[in-house]
Write a protein that holds these residues in place. Structure first.
Motif, short mmCIF file in Angstrom:
data_model
loop_
_atom_site.label_atom_id
_atom_site.label_comp_id
_atom_site.label_asym_id
_atom_site.label_seq_id
_atom_site.Cartn_x
_atom_site.Cartn_y
_atom_site.Cartn_z
N ALA A 267 29.52 41.81 63.65
CA ALA A 267 28.44 42.22 62.73
C ALA A 267 28.34 43.73 62.57
O ALA A 267 27.65 44.21 61.67
N LEU A 268 29.01 44.48 63.44
CA LEU A 268 28.91 45.94 63.41
C LEU A 268 30.25 46.62 63.19
O LEU A 268 30.47 47.76 63.57
N GLN A 269 31.16 45.91 62.53
CA GLN A 269 32.49 46.45 62.24
C GLN A 269 32.38 47.68 61.32
O GLN A 269 31.66 47.65 60.33
N PRO A 270 33.12 48.73 61.63
CA PRO A 270 33.13 49.89 60.72
C PRO A 270 33.81 49.54 59.40
O PRO A 270 34.75 48.75 59.37
N LEU A 271 33.31 50.13 58.33
CA LEU A 271 34.00 50.05 57.04
C LEU A 271 35.11 51.10 57.04
O LEU A 271 35.10 52.04 57.84
N ALA A 272 36.05 50.94 56.13
CA ALA A 272 37.24 51.79 56.12
C ALA A 272 36.91 53.29 56.05
O ALA A 272 37.59 54.11 56.65
N HIS A 273 35.85 53.66 55.34
CA HIS A 273 35.53 55.07 55.16
C HIS A 273 34.62 55.63 56.26
O HIS A 273 34.32 56.82 56.27
N GLU A 274 34.16 54.78 57.18
CA GLU A 274 33.26 55.23 58.24
C GLU A 274 34.09 55.77 59.41
O GLU A 274 35.14 55.23 59.77
N HIS A 275 33.61 56.85 59.99
CA HIS A 275 34.34 57.55 61.05
C HIS A 275 34.28 56.76 62.36
O HIS A 275 33.23 56.25 62.74
N VAL A 276 35.42 56.67 63.04
CA VAL A 276 35.49 56.01 64.35
C VAL A 276 35.94 57.05 65.37
O VAL A 276 36.91 57.77 65.16
N VAL A 277 35.20 57.11 66.46
CA VAL A 277 35.52 58.00 67.58
C VAL A 277 35.87 57.12 68.77
O VAL A 277 35.12 56.19 69.10
N GLU A 278 36.98 57.43 69.41
CA GLU A 278 37.35 56.71 70.64
C GLU A 278 37.19 57.66 71.81
O GLU A 278 37.66 58.80 71.75
N LYS A 279 36.51 57.18 72.85
CA LYS A 279 36.23 58.01 74.02
C LYS A 279 36.72 57.30 75.28
O LYS A 279 36.86 56.08 75.30
N ASN A 280 36.97 58.10 76.33
CA ASN A 280 37.40 57.54 77.61
C ASN A 280 36.39 57.78 78.72
O ASN A 280 36.58 57.33 79.84
N VAL A 281 35.33 58.53 78.42
CA VAL A 281 34.25 58.81 79.36
C VAL A 281 32.95 58.47 78.65
O VAL A 281 32.94 58.29 77.42
N PRO A 282 31.83 58.40 79.37
CA PRO A 282 30.58 58.02 78.70
C PRO A 282 30.16 58.92 77.53
O PRO A 282 29.64 58.44 76.53
N ASP A 283 30.38 60.21 77.62
CA ASP A 283 29.92 61.18 76.63
C ASP A 283 30.84 61.21 75.41
O ASP A 283 32.01 61.57 75.51
N ALA A 284 30.32 60.86 74.24
CA ALA A 284 31.11 60.80 73.01
C ALA A 284 31.54 62.17 72.49
O ALA A 284 32.36 62.25 71.59
N PHE A 285 31.01 63.24 73.09
CA PHE A 285 31.42 64.58 72.66
C PHE A 285 32.64 65.09 73.43
O PHE A 285 33.29 66.04 72.99
N ILE A 286 32.95 64.48 74.56
CA ILE A 286 34.02 65.00 75.42
C ILE A 286 35.39 64.55 74.93
O ILE A 286 35.68 63.35 74.86
N ALA A 287 36.23 65.52 74.57
CA ALA A 287 37.63 65.30 74.18
C ALA A 287 37.80 64.32 73.02
O ALA A 287 38.77 63.57 72.96
N THR A 288 36.85 64.34 72.06
CA THR A 288 36.94 63.43 70.92
C THR A 288 36.97 64.13 69.57
O THR A 288 37.24 63.50 68.56
N GLY A 289 36.62 65.40 69.53
CA GLY A 289 36.53 66.12 68.26
C GLY A 289 35.24 65.85 67.50
O GLY A 289 35.07 66.31 66.38
N LEU A 290 34.31 65.12 68.11
CA LEU A 290 33.06 64.76 67.42
C LEU A 290 32.26 65.99 67.01
O LEU A 290 31.80 66.08 65.87
N GLU A 291 32.10 66.95 67.90
CA GLU A 291 31.32 68.14 67.56
C GLU A 291 31.92 68.85 66.35
O GLU A 291 31.20 69.21 65.41
N ARG A 292 33.23 69.03 66.34
CA ARG A 292 33.89 69.70 65.21
C ARG A 292 33.71 68.90 63.92
O ARG A 292 33.46 69.45 62.85
N TRP A 293 33.86 67.56 64.02
CA TRP A 293 33.70 66.69 62.85
C TRP A 293 32.31 66.87 62.25
O TRP A 293 32.17 66.98 61.02
#
Length: 186
Positions: A76-102
Motif C-alpha cells: 500500500a506504500l509503494q513508491p511511484l516511479a517519480h518519487e525519490h527512494v533513499v536506501e540506508k544501512n544505519v538508522p539515520d536516513a541522512f548518513i551516507a545517503t545523499g539525502l541532505e544534498r538532495w
C-alpha cells in the motif's frame, strides 16, 4: 500552526514488509499505516516531494537483508516511479545517503516525517534533520514502535517507548503533531 511550505517533503521511513515480522514483538498504534497513507495521498494530490526510505541491512539474518520479501516496501506504500527512494544501512536516513544534498538542491527546508521505528530510525533521522537546520514535523500517529526491554531487563510497553521518544524529539528537534493537524495546515 502556520501552513506548510509548498515544497515541504514527506519522508516515509522503513515502511517495509519486514515490519510485520512477529519476531519484532508487540507494537503500538495499529492505525499508523492508515495515517501514513492519508499523508501520502495528500502529498501526491498536491504534487509535493515524497521520499521513501528503505533500510538495507548489512546482516544476512535480518528481515531487511536484500532479496528477502521483508526488505520490500509494503504494497500500500509503494513508491511511484517519480518519487525519490533513499536506501540506508544505519538508522539515520541522512548518513551516507545523499539525502541532505538532495533536499538542499531542491531548496526543501521543511520535512514531515512518518514511519518506523519511532525510537530508532525515526528518532535518529529527526534528530539529524533538526540538527542540520531543517524545520521538522513528526506525524505522531503515523509512527509506531515495539515493546522494548531495557538494560536492566524491564519490559516497556510500545506505547510508553513511543511517547517518550516523541517527547525527546519535541524538546529540541521537531514539532510533534497528529496527521489531522498536518493535513489541516497543508
Amino acid at each position: 500552526m502556520e501552513p506548510l511550505a509548498m515544497n515541504a517533503a514527506l519522508l516515509i521511513i522503513d515502511m517495509q514488509k519486514g515490519m510485520g515480522n512477529p519476531s519484532l514483538g508487540r507494537r503500538n498504534n495499529p492505525d499508523a499505516e492508515l495515517h501514513i497513507q492519508q499523508l501520502l495521498n495528500a502529498w501526491r494530490r498536491a504534487q509535493r516531494p515524497i521520499i521513501h526510505v528503505r533500510h538495507i541491512s548489512r546482516s544476512p539474518v535480518s528481515v531487511f537483508w536484500p532479496g528477502q520479501p521483508g526488505c520490500e516496501f509494503q504494497d500500500a506504500l509503494q513508491p511511484l516511479a517519480h518519487e525519490h527512494v533513499v536506501e540506508k544501512n544505519v538508522p539515520d536516513a541522512f548518513i551516507a545517503t545523499g539525502l541532505e544534498r538532495w533536499l538542499h538542491t531542491r531548496s526543501i527546508k521543511q520535512l514531515v516525517i512518518a514511519g518506523v521505528i519511532t525510537n530508532n530510525s525515526v528518532e535518529a533521522t529527526v534528530r539529524s534533520g533538526g540538527n542540520l537546520g531543517f524545520d521538522v514535523i513528526v506525524a505522531a500517529d503515523a509512527c509506531f514502535t515495539f515493546d522494548q526491554t531495557d538494560l536492566s531487563g524491564r519490559l516497556w510497553p510500545a506505547e510508553d517507548v513511543h511517547a517518550l521518544s516523541l517527547s525527546n524529539l519535541a524538546m529540541d528537534y521537531a514539532r510533534v503533531l497528529h496527521t489531522g493537524e498536518i493535513l489541516t495546515n497543508s
